[in-house]
Design an enzyme around this catalytic site. Structure first.
Site: not given
Length: 501
Positions: A193, A248, A269, A303, A400
């Site tokens: 996807k 996350t 990841e 990331c 982040e």
């Protein structure tokens, strides 16, 4: 009479090329309409206009794709043929991507917003990685275990079967290559996807997969949202493994769904808040280049971005002044403009998220050295932003941001900066800048991160594994390690009676 939306659309790219964009769901080597008849608009982040619309996948479409992938794995020669033949098909796919190099780079730029030069780099990395994986196809080796002269012990590595893959919007083509490469080299079939905001390059590669000669059902590519399509992949009882790149928070949900369904194998990841450390003996000019590459490359939507910069006190003012000067020279603009390094953010949602973090930073008392606001009234642009006078408990230091925003902190000793670097739940990457090799090796060994770059940053190679510690994920992409994620071990123990003379 009603007319169904088309399954392809002609697009003129700003680089002067015109191409036919597939719009359907790619299932069993055909582009098809979605079961529920829903469409996803695709927005150009440069000017906020609609490029086109693609068919949206539902949970029922995931079932269709799994049916095709399962049939290809069980009933075609794909998983059982000489692995060299798989390698040949993968090399053919790499050749076709390389043939359409500028089309794919153009697609990435209009769909994602990244600078055209960055998109060209992505295509090169994707081609190289698929070729590297093609070379691994006939080198998935087993073993023979010696247990004496009463048994023959064979250890085989076998494919898992149907694997599910969910890729992000920041590197659509490159992440597709990172996922497909090891899965196909090891003989699995795939239901992948794409991100809902950046589906175009994945669908174009699907067309090339068919052209390369892959059997029907080996690769199935769906456009859709995390819910329902992504959730259906993560929880599907006939998918044997899930690979996900993204936040996350979503990674936790993926892992939970994988466990509750059929305990499928998981690789994740995930996010990062990576430290980038500047020691007093660093080459300042090269270091500034690496800091800028570390945080403003791909509009900061990386990331492993070096979003926490730590500068030793003896060179703090010098480095900060040089960094500000070079940051002010970073050209922000439309991806195809000459000299542009930073394009727009990929979506309005991400733009607003970054702006909210900038507001938090200002409200908490951090000092804006440069930037700190939106750039242009149209398009999802943000000025490259530097915050100084930050503390470790500030939101912009801990969380982040996923944008062109960096915090600057002063340190004195090695022990102090190692403490700062490890003061995070993440552990994806880190940067160290010093001309002292002993110091570089010592600090690299003490930092809890899966990747440490020394006197460089965002520096990838297809044979060097990539992945994180802690909340930055599970498993590794790239290198030989990526292949382990897509195989399972079978032991065959054969008893026999020795015939003595």
């Amino acid at each position: 009479m009603t007319f169904a939306p088309p399954l392809e659309f002609e697009i003129d790219l700003p680089n002067g090329l015109k191409y036919t964009q597939p719009l359907g769901l790619f299932i069993n080597n055909e582009f098809v309409e979605g079961v529920e008849g829903k469409l996803l608009p695709v927005i150009n982040p440069c000017d906020e206009t609609k490029i086109t619309q693609v068919w949206e996948a539902s949970a029922a479409d995931v079932d269709r794709a799994v049916d095709a992938a399962e049939d290809a794995f069980n009933n075609s020669v794909w998983a059982t043929q000489d692995p060299l033949e798989r390698g040949k098909l993968m090399n053919k796919l790499a050749d076709l991507i390389d043939r359409d190099f500028n089309i794919l780079a153009g697609i990435e730029s209009i769909d994602n917003g990244k600078a055209y030069t960055s998109a060209q780099g992505d295509v090169t990395l994707a081609v190289n990685y698929i070729r590297s994986c093609a070379g691994w196809a006939d080198k998935i080796l087993g073993n023979v275990v010696d247990s004496g002269n009463t048994h023959l012990n064979l250890v085989k590595r076998e494919p898992l079967g149907v694997v599910g893959q969910i890729i992000p919007w920041n590197f659509p083509l490159l992440m597709l290559a990172w996922k497909l490469g090891p899965a196909l080299a090891t003989g699995n079939t795939v239901v992948l996807k794409t991100a809902e905001s950046t589906p175009l390059s994945g669908l174009y590669v699907a067309k090339l997969i068919k052209e390369a000669g892959f059997p029907p059902g080996v690769v199935n590519i769906l456009s859709g949202f995390g819910n329902p399509a992504g959730a259906a992949i993560a929880a599907h009882p006939r998918i044997k493994k899930i690979a996900f790149t993204g936040s996350t928070a979503t990674g936790r949900k993926i892992m939970e769904a994988a466990a509750k369904s059929n305990l499928k194998k998981v690789t994740l990841e995930l996010g990062g808040k990576s430290p980038n450390i500047v020691f007093e003996d660093a080459d300042i000019q090269k270091t500034i280049h690496n800091i800028i590459l570390g945080i403003f490359f791909n509009s900061g939507e990386v990331c492993c971005a070096g979003s926490r910069v730590y500068i030793q006190d003896t060179v703090y003012e010098e480095v900060l002044e040089a960094f500000k000067k070079e940051t002010d020279n970073v050209k922000v603009g439309e991806p195809f403009e000459e000299g542009v390094f930073q394009g727009p953010q990929t979506s309005e949602l991400q733009l607003n998220r970054i702006l909210s973090y900038i507001k938090h930073g200002k409200d908490e008392g951090a000092r804006v050295i440069t930037g700190g606001s939106r750039y242009r009234n149209r398009g999802y642009y943000i000025k490259p932003t530097i915050f100084a006078d930050v503390t470790e408990d500030m939101k912009i230091v801990k969380e982040e941001i996923f944008g062109p925003v960096v915090t600057i902190t002063k340190f004195s000793t090695v022990d102090e900066v190692v403490g700062y670097a490890n003061n995070t739940n993440y552990g994806l990457a880190a940067g160290i800048h010093t001309n002292n090799l002993n110091k570089a090796i010592d600090v690299a060994s003490r930092i809890k991160a899966g990747v440490v770059w020394i006197n460089t940053y965002n520096d990838f190679h297809h044979m060097v594994p990539f992945g994180g510690y802690g909340e930055s994920g599970i498993g590794r992409e790239l290198g030989a390690e990526a292949l382990d994620n897509y195989t399972q071990t079978k032991a065959i123990r054969i008893a026999y009676t020795p015939e003595h003379k």
